[in-house]
Design a protein around this motif. Sequence first.
Motif, PDB file in Angstrom:
ATOM      1  N   PRO A 205      38.429 -32.832  -6.994  1.00 30.05           N
ATOM      2  CA  PRO A 205      37.851 -33.470  -8.200  1.00 30.05           C
ATOM      3  C   PRO A 205      38.146 -34.961  -8.303  1.00 30.05           C
ATOM      4  N   GLY A 206      39.385 -35.361  -8.011  1.00 26.33           N
ATOM      5  CA  GLY A 206      39.722 -36.778  -8.075  1.00 26.33           C
ATOM      6  C   GLY A 206      38.975 -37.592  -7.034  1.00 26.33           C
ATOM      7  N   GLN A 207      38.887 -37.044  -5.808  1.00 23.24           N
ATOM      8  CA  GLN A 207      38.154 -37.745  -4.761  1.00 23.24           C
ATOM      9  C   GLN A 207      36.666 -37.849  -5.107  1.00 23.24           C
ATOM     10  N   CYS A 208      36.125 -36.774  -5.681  1.00 22.09           N
ATOM     11  CA  CYS A 208      34.707 -36.772  -6.054  1.00 22.09           C
ATOM     12  C   CYS A 208      34.428 -37.831  -7.111  1.00 22.09           C
TER      13      CYS A 208
ATOM     14  N   LEU B 156      29.713 -33.318  -2.642  1.00 18.22           N
ATOM     15  CA  LEU B 156      29.740 -34.782  -2.654  1.00 18.22           C
ATOM     16  C   LEU B 156      30.844 -35.323  -1.755  1.00 18.22           C
ATOM     17  N   VAL B 157      32.011 -34.669  -1.769  1.00 19.60           N
ATOM     18  CA  VAL B 157      33.099 -35.099  -0.889  1.00 19.60           C
ATOM     19  C   VAL B 157      32.740 -34.820   0.561  1.00 19.60           C
ATOM     20  N   GLU B 158      32.135 -33.672   0.821  1.00 22.05           N
ATOM     21  CA  GLU B 158      31.747 -33.307   2.185  1.00 22.05           C
ATOM     22  C   GLU B 158      30.755 -34.313   2.762  1.00 22.05           C
TER      23      GLU B 158
ATOM     24  N   ARG C 215      30.543 -24.126 -10.700  1.00 22.28           N
ATOM     25  CA  ARG C 215      29.521 -25.145 -10.440  1.00 22.28           C
ATOM     26  C   ARG C 215      30.124 -26.525 -10.224  1.00 22.28           C
ATOM     27  N   ASN C 216      31.100 -26.905 -11.021  1.00 23.23           N
ATOM     28  CA  ASN C 216      31.710 -28.226 -10.886  1.00 23.23           C
ATOM     29  C   ASN C 216      32.430 -28.366  -9.552  1.00 23.23           C
ATOM     30  N   ARG C 217      33.142 -27.309  -9.158  1.00 24.60           N
ATOM     31  CA  ARG C 217      33.855 -27.353  -7.882  1.00 24.60           C
ATOM     32  C   ARG C 217      32.863 -27.383  -6.717  1.00 24.60           C
ATOM     33  N   TYR C 218      31.765 -26.652  -6.864  1.00 22.70           N
ATOM     34  CA  TYR C 218      30.726 -26.622  -5.831  1.00 22.70           C
ATOM     35  C   TYR C 218      30.115 -28.012  -5.656  1.00 22.70           C
ATOM     36  N   ARG C 219      29.765 -28.649  -6.763  1.00 21.06           N
ATOM     37  CA  ARG C 219      29.169 -29.989  -6.702  1.00 21.06           C
ATOM     38  C   ARG C 219      30.156 -30.999  -6.145  1.00 21.06           C
TER      39      ARG C 219
END
Length: 413
Positions: free
Chosen positions: A142-145, A403-405, A395-399
């Motif tokens: 989450p922080g990286q995203c 984005l990080v990937e 959903r938030n973790r998936y998104r």
Amino acid sequence: MLTQYINEMLDLPELKIHQILSIGTDAIHIEAIPLGDKQRCPYCKSDRDVIRKGRNDARTIRHLPVFEKKTYLHVPSIRMYCTRCEAGFVWVYEFVGPKQRYSRLFRAHTVELVLGSTAAHGARMQQAPVSTVQRMHNEAVPGQCEQIYEQVWEEAKTTAALVLGVDDFAIKKGHTYNTGIHNLKGETMLDLLPGRKLEDLQAYAQAHPDFLLLNPKAVVMDLAQVYHVWISECFPNAIRIADRFHVHGYVIESVQEVRKTVQHTLSPRAKAYLKANHRLLNPPAESLGEESRNRLEVLLNYSPLLRRVWEWKEAFTTWYDCSPNFAVAKLGFERWCKQGAQIEHTAVRGTLKTMCNWKEEIVNYHQCRWTNATVEGRHNRIKAFQRRHYFTRNRNRYRSGILVECHRHRMFS
């Protein structure tokens, strides 16, 4: 080995190696002490009235491996007391978080290993529990995203002659889809939104005013009517470009439909040969080797109709590659359509109808030569992520994970 070199290997400037406790077959235990003798009080932010009041049990911290062995640091848990605030606290180390058993460098390296791989693979590499590696990944993403999200949107807002790419990919093919918004010029993915229907896209635009503040010169899409309606509403001055990959796919599909028609009229041997080598009809002739060209010539000799539709497909590739400007491209496109109109086949007529309906968007490629090629490559990475993570339900973790990937090359470059 002198302890000063061990300090350099561990990359922990706040610690001083006191002694090496043990060296086993798979682990090294090192005792370390802090270089300073005082710390600031967390309340008054001063170290003038701070004193030491003994120690608790030593903390054991897992650090980056040394000589392919697990490294454990044993550091003192020093009790501190501020006589001014009458507050007690414990010595805070910068290299590790409070109440954590893994150093920040170890956690960062573990997260880097897991990106593009699985938690099980990262656990094997780090010789750590899978659940621990998964937890580190979930805490870091989450922080990286958020950091990546702010960075790519700031780039998009300041990019001159911004070119956007819009395309969807399947979560469950035929049932559920997501839509990605991409900055083609900056090679970044701006955002991910659920669904691909017009009401989903309009709801996203209303909920994200930053999106409407963008000023794209052009937007590249496939031939889905929904995307063109949405973009014309959000960015009426942007050039709408039909993606070359998708447009060319319609022409190749018509070539294969003609091939199937011709195939049924051939002898069993010729039919088998044409079916086995049908993929040679798709790429440009100039990209084939000598042996492949010889086999292609055999295929084209089976039917004049097949040769004519293949030459029509080659003319379309030449039109895309060799049109010098927009005006010439419009004339060339009309000539190409007339060439196709002379071919009597249902598949070709259907393709020509689609091309005429989207003539403006197809020819606009020669005003701004951008395609969604990088977007298609990013979709392959997203699909690999979905397979590894078994379609994350949150959903938030998936998104955040996607984005990080899609930006991990920027994180570790």
